[in-house]
Design a protein around this motif. Structure first.
Motif, PDB file in Angstrom:
ATOM      1  N   GLN A  72      92.353-140.936 116.542  1.00 21.65           N
ATOM      2  CA  GLN A  72      91.355-141.996 116.614  1.00 21.65           C
ATOM      3  C   GLN A  72      90.972-142.486 115.215  1.00 21.65           C
ATOM      4  N   PRO A  73      91.793-143.398 114.625  1.00 27.27           N
ATOM      5  CA  PRO A  73      93.030-143.960 115.129  1.00 27.27           C
ATOM      6  C   PRO A  73      94.259-143.247 114.552  1.00 27.27           C
ATOM      7  N   TYR A  74      95.399-143.693 115.029  1.00 28.51           N
ATOM      8  CA  TYR A  74      96.688-143.212 114.503  1.00 28.51           C
ATOM      9  C   TYR A  74      97.237-144.219 113.485  1.00 28.51           C
ATOM     10  N   ILE A  75      97.186-145.503 113.867  1.00 31.28           N
ATOM     11  CA  ILE A  75      97.657-146.587 112.993  1.00 31.28           C
ATOM     12  C   ILE A  75      96.508-146.994 112.051  1.00 31.28           C
ATOM     13  N   PRO A  76      96.770-147.091 110.738  1.00 29.56           N
ATOM     14  CA  PRO A  76      95.701-147.495 109.816  1.00 29.56           C
ATOM     15  C   PRO A  76      95.041-148.808 110.263  1.00 29.56           C
ATOM     16  N   ASP A  77      93.712-148.862 110.157  1.00 27.35           N
ATOM     17  CA  ASP A  77      92.935-150.051 110.548  1.00 27.35           C
ATOM     18  C   ASP A  77      93.452-151.332 109.897  1.00 27.35           C
ATOM     19  N   SER A  78      93.938-151.207 108.664  1.00 25.49           N
ATOM     20  CA  SER A  78      94.362-152.384 107.901  1.00 25.49           C
ATOM     21  C   SER A  78      95.500-153.142 108.587  1.00 25.49           C
ATOM     22  N   ILE A  79      96.298-152.472 109.425  1.00 28.59           N
ATOM     23  CA  ILE A  79      97.452-153.150 110.030  1.00 28.59           C
ATOM     24  C   ILE A  79      97.426-153.178 111.558  1.00 28.59           C
ATOM     25  N   ALA A  80      96.451-152.517 112.182  1.00 27.95           N
ATOM     26  CA  ALA A  80      96.470-152.397 113.653  1.00 27.95           C
ATOM     27  C   ALA A  80      96.522-153.764 114.341  1.00 27.95           C
ATOM     28  N   SER A  81      95.651-154.702 113.909  1.00 27.97           N
ATOM     29  CA  SER A  81      95.652-155.983 114.619  1.00 27.97           C
ATOM     30  C   SER A  81      96.888-156.802 114.277  1.00 27.97           C
ATOM     31  N   GLY A  82      97.414-156.635 113.078  1.00 26.66           N
ATOM     32  CA  GLY A  82      98.665-157.312 112.708  1.00 26.66           C
ATOM     33  C   GLY A  82      99.845-156.807 113.519  1.00 26.66           C
ATOM     34  N   VAL A  83      99.931-155.502 113.686  1.00 29.65           N
ATOM     35  CA  VAL A  83     101.034-154.927 114.472  1.00 29.65           C
ATOM     36  C   VAL A  83     100.908-155.373 115.938  1.00 29.65           C
ATOM     37  N   PHE A  84      99.653-155.434 116.421  1.00 26.68           N
ATOM     38  CA  PHE A  84      99.412-155.932 117.780  1.00 26.68           C
ATOM     39  C   PHE A  84      99.949-157.354 117.926  1.00 26.68           C
ATOM     40  N   GLU A  85      99.572-158.250 117.011  1.00 25.62           N
ATOM     41  CA  GLU A  85     100.013-159.654 117.089  1.00 25.62           C
ATOM     42  C   GLU A  85     101.527-159.764 116.983  1.00 25.62           C
ATOM     43  N   PHE A  86     102.098-158.955 116.100  1.00 24.31           N
ATOM     44  CA  PHE A  86     103.548-158.977 115.896  1.00 24.31           C
ATOM     45  C   PHE A  86     104.285-158.614 117.187  1.00 24.31           C
ATOM     46  N   LEU A  87     103.882-157.505 117.809  1.00 28.43           N
ATOM     47  CA  LEU A  87     104.602-157.044 119.004  1.00 28.43           C
ATOM     48  C   LEU A  87     104.404-158.015 120.174  1.00 28.43           C
ATOM     49  N   ARG A  88     103.176-158.511 120.332  1.00 29.42           N
ATOM     50  CA  ARG A  88     102.911-159.471 121.402  1.00 29.42           C
ATOM     51  C   ARG A  88     103.764-160.721 121.219  1.00 29.42           C
ATOM     52  N   GLY A 106      94.890-149.078 117.680  1.00 32.42           N
ATOM     53  CA  GLY A 106      95.436-148.114 116.735  1.00 32.42           C
ATOM     54  C   GLY A 106      95.365-146.678 117.212  1.00 32.42           C
ATOM     55  N   ASP A 107      94.632-146.442 118.303  1.00 34.29           N
ATOM     56  CA  ASP A 107      94.500-145.063 118.803  1.00 34.29           C
ATOM     57  C   ASP A 107      95.800-144.576 119.453  1.00 34.29           C
ATOM     58  N   MET A 108      96.013-143.294 119.408  1.00 32.77           N
ATOM     59  CA  MET A 108      97.171-142.710 120.097  1.00 32.77           C
ATOM     60  C   MET A 108      96.770-141.435 120.845  1.00 32.77           C
ATOM     61  N   VAL A 109      97.322-141.289 122.041  1.00 32.98           N
ATOM     62  CA  VAL A 109      97.119-140.063 122.809  1.00 32.98           C
ATOM     63  C   VAL A 109      98.488-139.427 123.022  1.00 32.98           C
ATOM     64  N   LEU A 110      98.617-138.163 122.640  1.00 32.50           N
ATOM     65  CA  LEU A 110      99.833-137.407 122.952  1.00 32.50           C
ATOM     66  C   LEU A 110      99.516-136.526 124.158  1.00 32.50           C
ATOM     67  N   MET A 111     100.257-136.752 125.254  1.00 36.12           N
ATOM     68  CA  MET A 111     100.076-135.923 126.457  1.00 36.12           C
ATOM     69  C   MET A 111     101.259-134.966 126.517  1.00 36.12           C
ATOM     70  N   ARG A 112     100.992-133.708 126.722  1.00 34.68           N
ATOM     71  CA  ARG A 112     102.110-132.752 126.698  1.00 34.68           C
ATOM     72  C   ARG A 112     101.801-131.541 127.577  1.00 34.68           C
ATOM     73  N   GLY A 113     102.721-130.554 127.555  1.00 35.44           N
ATOM     74  CA  GLY A 113     102.512-129.315 128.301  1.00 35.44           C
ATOM     75  C   GLY A 113     102.325-129.566 129.789  1.00 35.44           C
ATOM     76  N   ARG A 114     101.282-128.933 130.352  1.00 37.32           N
ATOM     77  CA  ARG A 114     101.059-129.011 131.796  1.00 37.32           C
ATOM     78  C   ARG A 114     100.314-130.286 132.215  1.00 37.32           C
ATOM     79  N   THR A 115     100.015-131.170 131.266  1.00 33.97           N
ATOM     80  CA  THR A 115      99.186-132.349 131.570  1.00 33.97           C
ATOM     81  C   THR A 115      99.796-133.217 132.673  1.00 33.97           C
ATOM     82  N   GLN A 116     101.051-133.655 132.514  1.00 33.05           N
ATOM     83  CA  GLN A 116     101.616-134.595 133.500  1.00 33.05           C
ATOM     84  C   GLN A 116     101.716-133.990 134.896  1.00 33.05           C
ATOM     85  N   SER A 117     102.032-132.698 134.990  1.00 31.02           N
ATOM     86  CA  SER A 117     102.192-132.120 136.336  1.00 31.02           C
ATOM     87  C   SER A 117     100.852-131.866 137.017  1.00 31.02           C
TER      88      SER A 117
END
Ligand code: AKG
Ligand code: FE2
Length: 340
Positions: free
Chosen positions: A70-86, A236-247
């Motif tokens: 919270q976050p994973y992507i630096p604030d300085s580029i989060a909205s730019g990366v969003f616009e780029f991918l969209r 910019g936030d990222m969640v890593l789900m792993r282990g027994r979470t998905q099941s």
């Protein structure tokens, strides 16, 4: 006179500029409707600082194993990366039919989707063809009913950085675009057999803030489930789900109203599919058989992409809309129940 509110009030409203300059280098492949630019150099540079914050381990509930950045992507580029991918990725609005109580029912996926990658049994050779992962044998495209697409460089850079942080490996990149608060994904778990047991899935959010809800699956024998979780995922936030979470847990992005509801959100999930069935499934539900959509910066929405209307520069090199002077960008299985 003091500069202040009045000044701001009378200032002419400049058309909103894109937050990035598209790179002239692009990823190309026969399976892509159009070429996809590489990440602008300043974004790539800033990505070197990810994770912007250390991940918070969330293992305090039964069967839960999350890391929340919270976050994973630096604030300085989060909205730019969003616009780029969209702007630069091809999207789809997939429709499919399921049989419900014996009756065929059409499902309209309530968000835009796109996918890149191929399962562990195959890989892309340098010339873009599909070869056997072990032997390198050519001509393996015939394994698939779909047309698998290599992960374009822009998303592959994100994948590489995410692999480095998480210590996991990924061969698939699924992208969701939620145009507004009416787009959603209903409760589901990503526990398909083709991901193998206890899969790790990294899920990156860009753009509008949306709640990510989690609830434990019903426990056999009637024991009480742990209480639900709400993560207010910001840009910019990222969640890593792993282990027994998905099941053991379900997750969703419910529809929402309110301030952020008319803003777009991009979600990227990195996953690892082990077998061919995973590739078929991901392309069926995230690309489908309908037309391509592309972001229209003037109309500020996804519009059906018209191959013949593409702008071609004098020397025959395709220009991305973002590169053209004078064009400014403006301000922008889980689906069964959502569509019903
Ligand atoms: O948009 C999100 O944050 C979640 C997306 C998701 O759960 C999925 O694509 O499986
Ligand atoms: Fe999911």
């Amino acid at each position: 006179m003091k500069r202040g509110a009045l000044d701001t009030f009378f200032k002419p409203v400049a058309p909103k500029k894109l937050k990035y300059e598209a790179s002239v280098n692009t990823s190309k492949h026969a399976s892509y409707p159009f070429s996809i630019p590489h990440l602008p150099a300043p974004f790539l540079e800033q990505l070197g600082f990810a994770p912007a914050e250390e991940g918070k381990l969330m293992t305090d509930q039964l069967d839960l194993d999350l890391v929340y950045y919270q976050p994973y992507i630096p604030d300085s580029i989060a909205s730019g990366v969003f616009e780029f991918l969209r702007q630069e990725l091809p999207f789809y609005r997939v429709q499919y039919t399921i049989t419900r109580f014996g009756t065929p029912t059409q499902i309209n996926t309530p968000r835009f989707t796109t996918v890149f990658g191929i399962d562990e049994t195959s890989r892309f050779a340098a010339d873009g063809s599909i070869v056997d992962a072990k032997t390198g044998k050519k001509g393996e495209a015939s394994r698939y009913k779909c047309s698998p697409r290599p992960i374009p460089t822009c998303l592959d850079e994100l994948r590489r950085v995410t692999e480095g942080t998480t210590g996991e490996t990924f061969n698939f990149c699924l992208v969701n675009y939620y145009a507004d608060g009416k787009d959603s994904i209903s409760y589901h778990s990503d526990d398909e057999r083709f991901l193998g047991p206890d899969p790790a899935i990294a899920s990156l959010s860009l753009g509008a803030k949306r709640d990510f809800l989690m609830k434990h699956k019903p426990i056999k024998g009637g024991a009480e489930e742990p209480k639900g979780i709400k993560l207010p995922l910001g840009s910019g936030d990222m969640v890593l789900m792993r282990g027994r979470t998905q099941s053991n847990w379900l997750h969703s992005i419910p529809k929402r109203a309110g301030a952020e509801a008319n803003k777009g959100r991009v979600n990227i999930t990195f996953r690892k599919a082990m077998v061919k069935g995973g590739t078929e499934n991901y392309y069926q539900y995230n690309v489908g058989t309908g037309g391509v959509y592309k972001w229209d910066p003037g109309k500020e929405k996804m519009v059906p992409w018209d191959k013949d209307a593409e702008v071609v520069e004098a020397d025959g090199v395709e220009a991305s809309v973002a590169e053209l002077d004078g064009i400014e960008a403006g301000p922008s299985s889980a689906d069964a129940s959502a569509a019903a």
